[in-house]
Design an enzyme around this catalytic site. Structure first.
Site, PDB file in Angstrom:
ATOM      1  N   GLY A  71       0.830  -1.402  -0.055  1.00 29.99           N
ATOM      2  CA  GLY A  71      -0.039   0.073  -0.060  1.00 29.99           C
ATOM      3  C   GLY A  71       0.815   1.396   0.090  1.00 29.99           C
ATOM      4  O   GLY A  71       0.405   2.213   0.357  1.00 29.99           O
ATOM      5  N   CYS A 127       0.169   0.176  -9.896  1.00 33.28           N
ATOM      6  CA  CYS A 127       0.415  -0.235  -8.601  1.00 33.28           C
ATOM      7  C   CYS A 127      -1.056  -0.940  -8.316  1.00 33.28           C
ATOM      8  O   CYS A 127      -1.868  -0.087  -8.210  1.00 33.28           O
ATOM      9  CB  CYS A 127       0.853   0.632  -7.572  1.00 33.28           C
ATOM     10  N   LYS A 162       5.751   3.293 -15.952  1.00 33.29           N
ATOM     11  CA  LYS A 162       5.673   1.961 -15.607  1.00 33.29           C
ATOM     12  C   LYS A 162       4.178   1.497 -15.759  1.00 33.29           C
ATOM     13  O   LYS A 162       3.142   1.935 -15.312  1.00 33.29           O
ATOM     14  CB  LYS A 162       6.023   1.628 -14.170  1.00 33.29           C
ATOM     15  N   THR A 190       3.569  -6.060 -10.933  1.00 23.94           N
ATOM     16  CA  THR A 190       2.878  -7.236 -10.303  1.00 23.94           C
ATOM     17  C   THR A 190       1.492  -7.520 -11.035  1.00 23.94           C
ATOM     18  O   THR A 190       0.858  -6.882 -11.441  1.00 23.94           O
ATOM     19  CB  THR A 190       2.852  -7.278  -8.804  1.00 23.94           C
ATOM     20  N   GLY A 240      10.009  -8.830 -14.140  1.00 26.83           N
ATOM     21  CA  GLY A 240       9.116  -9.667 -13.407  1.00 26.83           C
ATOM     22  C   GLY A 240       9.749 -11.101 -13.382  1.00 26.83           C
ATOM     23  O   GLY A 240       9.713 -11.687 -14.553  1.00 26.83           O
ATOM     24  N   GLY A 241       9.911 -11.293 -12.276  1.00 27.81           N
ATOM     25  CA  GLY A 241      10.616 -12.692 -11.977  1.00 27.81           C
ATOM     26  C   GLY A 241      11.989 -13.094 -12.486  1.00 27.81           C
ATOM     27  O   GLY A 241      12.235 -14.234 -12.468  1.00 27.81           O
ATOM     28  N   GLY A 262      13.647  -7.591  -8.485  1.00 24.35           N
ATOM     29  CA  GLY A 262      12.960  -6.936  -7.175  1.00 24.35           C
ATOM     30  C   GLY A 262      12.760  -8.245  -6.236  1.00 24.35           C
ATOM     31  O   GLY A 262      13.858  -8.234  -5.121  1.00 24.35           O
TER      32      GLY A 262
END
Length: 300
Positions: A71, A127, A162, A190, A240-241, A262
């Site tokens: 958040g 987000c 983004k 995400t 991403g991953g 990340g």
């Protein structure tokens, strides 16, 4: 081997960027590694005012990933400038400020405040953890265009937009950002997800749903980078991953100019060093002289 890449005139000594969120403002990691190893550091999400974030629990581990609903907990832009930015600037790396607004005006105000203080700004329109604002902006190409243009009008540094993966066609967002003047795009954020405790029948995340990151989303991310590469001419920062150099190489081949890591930082703080070494060895083995030669080199 030259690992240097360039994004909108900003030269990064290597293409590995610390992704927004898991790296915080770098203080914890600076005790474990030299954070100058990164080509750039993208700060955790910054808002105009301090935010305490979502209630606990807001993080849970799932197969091949993590779901989070933090958040946008952060100290606010003023505290960032006074307390965190001087620390980050003490390292030999570029600084990217990740900004989050709940209106167009907030995005513009944050850009005005930060544009002369950092190397680049990443505008987070994707987000999935905050109900008011981010998701609405990020899913609508018209809003992506509107906010990107408004931010670009007041920016003196390059603007990265983004993008959210939680749409039918992410290329529409990429094209909207490019048409509005974005200097680069970053993707993916995400993926909306959920997990349930079967004993209590309650969600494992207090806010019920959150954003999935980690290896589970890598094939989705690679596909979306490839699709966007075919549609836009501005640089793409892929994420991403990514857990190792092989994952990073996939993103370059698909069309990414640089990559962000990340979730892997939680598991292996030294991942940046290992990924850089792996990329360099791969380029030498394959006869490439630079990252640029690899970007978008997929054989179909």
């Amino acid at each position: 081997m030259n690992l240097e890449v360039e994004i909108a005139g900003i030269k990064l000594k290597n293409p590995v960027i610390a992704a927004s969120g898991t790296f915080g403002f770098g203080r914890e990691y600076s005790k474990l590694i030299d954070i100058s190893e990164f080509g750039a550091i993208c700060t955790k999400g910054i808002t105009l005012k301090k935010r305490i974030g979502n209630p606990q629990p807001r993080l849970c581990e799932v197969y091949a990933g993590i779901i989070n609903s933090v958040g946008l907990e952060n100290p606010g832009v003023e505290a960032f400038i006074n307390d965190e930015l001087p620390f980050l600037k003490s390292f030999d790396t570029k600084i990217i400020a990740n900004i989050n607004g709940f209106s167009k005006e907030e995005f513009v105000e944050l850009t005005k405040i930060l544009t002369s203080l950092v190397d680049m700004i990443e505008v987070n329109l994707s987000c999935p953890n905050v109900k008011e604002g981010g998701m609405v902006f990020g899913k609508d190409p018209k809003k992506v265009y509107e906010i990107t243009k408004s931010v670009k009008d007041v920016a003196s540094c390059p603007i990265i937009v983004k993008l959210t993966p939680n749409v039918t066609d992410i290329t529409q967002l990429a094209v909207a950002a490019e048409n509005a003047g974005a200097d680069a795009i970053s993707l993916i954020n995400t993926v909306s997800a959920m997990a349930i405790d079967i004993e209590t029948r309650k969600p494992l995340i207090k806010m019920v749903t959150g954003g999935l990151s980690g290896p589970a989303i890598k094939p989705i991310a690679v596909r979306m980078v490839y699709e966007c590469f075919k549609k836009v001419r501005i640089p793409i920062i892929g994420m991403g991953g990514i857990m190792n150099y092989k994952d990073a190489i996939e993103f370059f081949i698909a069309g990414a100019t640089a990559i962000q890591i990340g979730t892997v930082n939680f598991i292996n703080p030294k991942a940046v060093c290992e990924i850089k070494e792996g990329i360099e060895a791969y380029l030498e083995r394959k006869g490439f002289k630079s990252i640029k030669e690899l970007v978008g080199s997929i054989n179909i």
